[in-house]
Write a protein that holds these residues in place. Structure first.
Motif, PDB file in Angstrom:
ATOM      1  N   ALA A 148      54.104  44.768   3.372  1.00 17.91           N
ATOM      2  CA  ALA A 148      55.418  45.225   3.260  1.00 17.91           C
ATOM      3  C   ALA A 148      55.695  46.254   4.504  1.00 17.91           C
ATOM      4  O   ALA A 148      56.666  46.032   5.149  1.00 17.91           O
ATOM      5  N   SER A 149      54.675  46.657   5.055  1.00 17.02           N
ATOM      6  CA  SER A 149      54.868  47.765   6.439  1.00 17.02           C
ATOM      7  C   SER A 149      55.036  46.607   7.402  1.00 17.02           C
ATOM      8  O   SER A 149      55.755  47.013   8.373  1.00 17.02           O
ATOM      9  N   LYS A 152      58.731  44.736   7.160  1.00 21.02           N
ATOM     10  CA  LYS A 152      59.842  45.690   7.460  1.00 21.02           C
ATOM     11  C   LYS A 152      59.233  47.325   7.880  1.00 21.02           C
ATOM     12  O   LYS A 152      58.899  47.794   6.930  1.00 21.02           O
ATOM     13  N   SER A 155      59.158  50.692   6.260  1.00 24.08           N
ATOM     14  CA  SER A 155      59.735  50.998   4.927  1.00 24.08           C
ATOM     15  C   SER A 155      58.868  51.605   3.901  1.00 24.08           C
ATOM     16  O   SER A 155      59.231  52.167   2.988  1.00 24.08           O
ATOM     17  N   VAL A 156      57.557  51.536   3.948  1.00 21.98           N
ATOM     18  CA  VAL A 156      56.742  52.344   3.200  1.00 21.98           C
ATOM     19  C   VAL A 156      56.612  53.989   3.351  1.00 21.98           C
ATOM     20  O   VAL A 156      56.299  54.077   4.951  1.00 21.98           O
ATOM     21  N   LYS A 157      56.745  54.873   2.801  1.00 19.72           N
ATOM     22  CA  LYS A 157      56.720  56.176   2.930  1.00 19.72           C
ATOM     23  C   LYS A 157      55.577  56.927   2.518  1.00 19.72           C
ATOM     24  O   LYS A 157      55.266  56.920   1.040  1.00 19.72           O
ATOM     25  N   THR A 182      54.296  52.956   9.393  1.00 20.93           N
ATOM     26  CA  THR A 182      54.810  53.506   8.099  1.00 20.93           C
ATOM     27  C   THR A 182      55.432  54.788   8.483  1.00 20.93           C
ATOM     28  O   THR A 182      55.420  55.380   9.539  1.00 20.93           O
ATOM     29  N   LYS A 183      56.185  55.269   7.373  1.00 18.14           N
ATOM     30  CA  LYS A 183      57.098  56.631   7.954  1.00 18.14           C
ATOM     31  C   LYS A 183      56.269  57.733   7.048  1.00 18.14           C
ATOM     32  O   LYS A 183      55.991  57.736   6.039  1.00 18.14           O
ATOM     33  N   ASP A 203      56.255  56.856  -1.405  1.00 20.27           N
ATOM     34  CA  ASP A 203      55.748  55.632  -1.988  1.00 20.27           C
ATOM     35  C   ASP A 203      54.077  55.769  -2.241  1.00 20.27           C
ATOM     36  O   ASP A 203      53.652  55.369  -3.368  1.00 20.27           O
TER      37      ASP A 203
END
Length: 320
Positions: A148-149, A152, A155-157, A182-183, A203
């Protein structure tokens, strides 16, 4: 007897009593002679707080004192840790802390304390961190998170308990090793993270293992060299292809200059507490294995951790 004479006589009597106690090898003041404050630099309900409150009744009994737990939160654990460092070094203030406030934060910012501000009493446990998500999360595996990272970025927090804490350092290391973005979302402690994680604000979180059963979370991966006996079905981050391992630990410290005999009493009380069957059982239920060190051993261990974490932060470009 004139008032001035009475005062002089009283002082002489007190001095004589003190010298007499020394002559017979007796302490001038018994320890502990008042409640002992236990500072936790994190919010109530967090990982450190939960373990400390489990230990508290037995530790109080072994020490022969009332323990008063104070949660002093903020600035990634440094506010409470600074207050502990500034306390009177008489054994009536102790600090129970994970690695971050004393082995990483002094590398990141100007603080009124550093590792030398404390004398070590003993280590409680050391446990590789777990990467965790909610059971409803779309990211049930490490591959899910990485994929996912990459698809996008941002997008993963990932949550942490503050910049420079081990949960944060683990994020930086994974980002670098996997080539992902990642955020990072920092909080004041793991109790705050749990609210955000369960509420869907963030997340993923990596921290002490006891949070998984406590909050009924799903363990994604262990930051360990081998699978954890408590979580045999949980793969390691290394199995995912990334040579990374991070372990958090809890230690007991007092302000530097605390008398040696007082530290010895605290060391013995902590050791006896960790050998008590009810405490062993309580920590096992939290998926924590006791890994006791005495004061001398913890001092050497913390120094090595301080140096290692300083290098990790420098490599990440975060060292002050």
């Amino acid at each position: 007897m004139p008032k001035g004479t009475r005062r002089a006589f009283s002082r002489l009597a007190a001095a004589t009593a003190f010298l007499g106690s020394l002559a017979f090898g007796l302490p001038a003041h018994a320890y502990p002679d008042k409640p002992v404050t236990v500072i936790i630099a994190w919010a109530a309900g967090g990982a450190t707080d939960v373990v400390t409150r489990a230990l508290e009744p037995v530790l109080a009994e072994k020490l022969g004192a009332n323990l008063v737990i104070r949660n002093i939160t903020g600035a990634a654990g440094t506010i409470g840790t600074a207050e502990a460092a500034a306390a009177e070094p008489d054994g009536h203030t102790i600090l129970i802390t994970p690695a971050g406030p004393i082995t990483t934060q002094p590398h990141l910012r100007e603080l009124p304390y550093d590792l030398s501000s404390f004398d070590a009493v003993g280590r409680i446990n050391i446990t590789p961190m777990l990467m965790m998500v909610t059971k409803e999360s779309p990211y049930q595996t490490l591959d899910d998170i990485i994929g996912a990272s990459k698809e996008k970025p941002g997008s993963v927090k990932f949550a942490s308990t503050g910049a420079g804490t081990l949960p944060h350092i683990s994020i930086l290391a994974l980002n670098q090793a996997a080539g992902i973005d990642t955020k990072h979302v920092p909080f004041q402690g793991s109790a705050n993270v749990m609210q955000a994680l369960l509420g869907g604000v963030v997340d993923v979180f990596s921290d002490q293992a006891q949070l998984v059963p406590q909050y009924e979370l799903h363990p994604v991966a262990a930051w360990a060299d081998e699978r954890l006996p408590e979580y045999p079905d949980v793969p390691t981050v290394k199995e995912g292809g990334y040579d990374l391992s991070f372990a958090n630990w809890l230690g007991v410290f007092v302000p530097t200059g605390t008398p040696e005999d007082v530290r010895a009493q605290l060391e013995e009380a902590l050791k006896a507490t960790l050998e008590t069957p009810s405490i062993v059982e309580a920590l096992e239920k939290m998926k924590l294995t006791i890994s006791h060190m005495n004061g001398e051993e913890l001092a050497a261990f913390a120094k090595a951790e301080h140096e290692r974490n300083g290098k990790l932060l420098a490599d990440a470009g975060l060292k002050k």
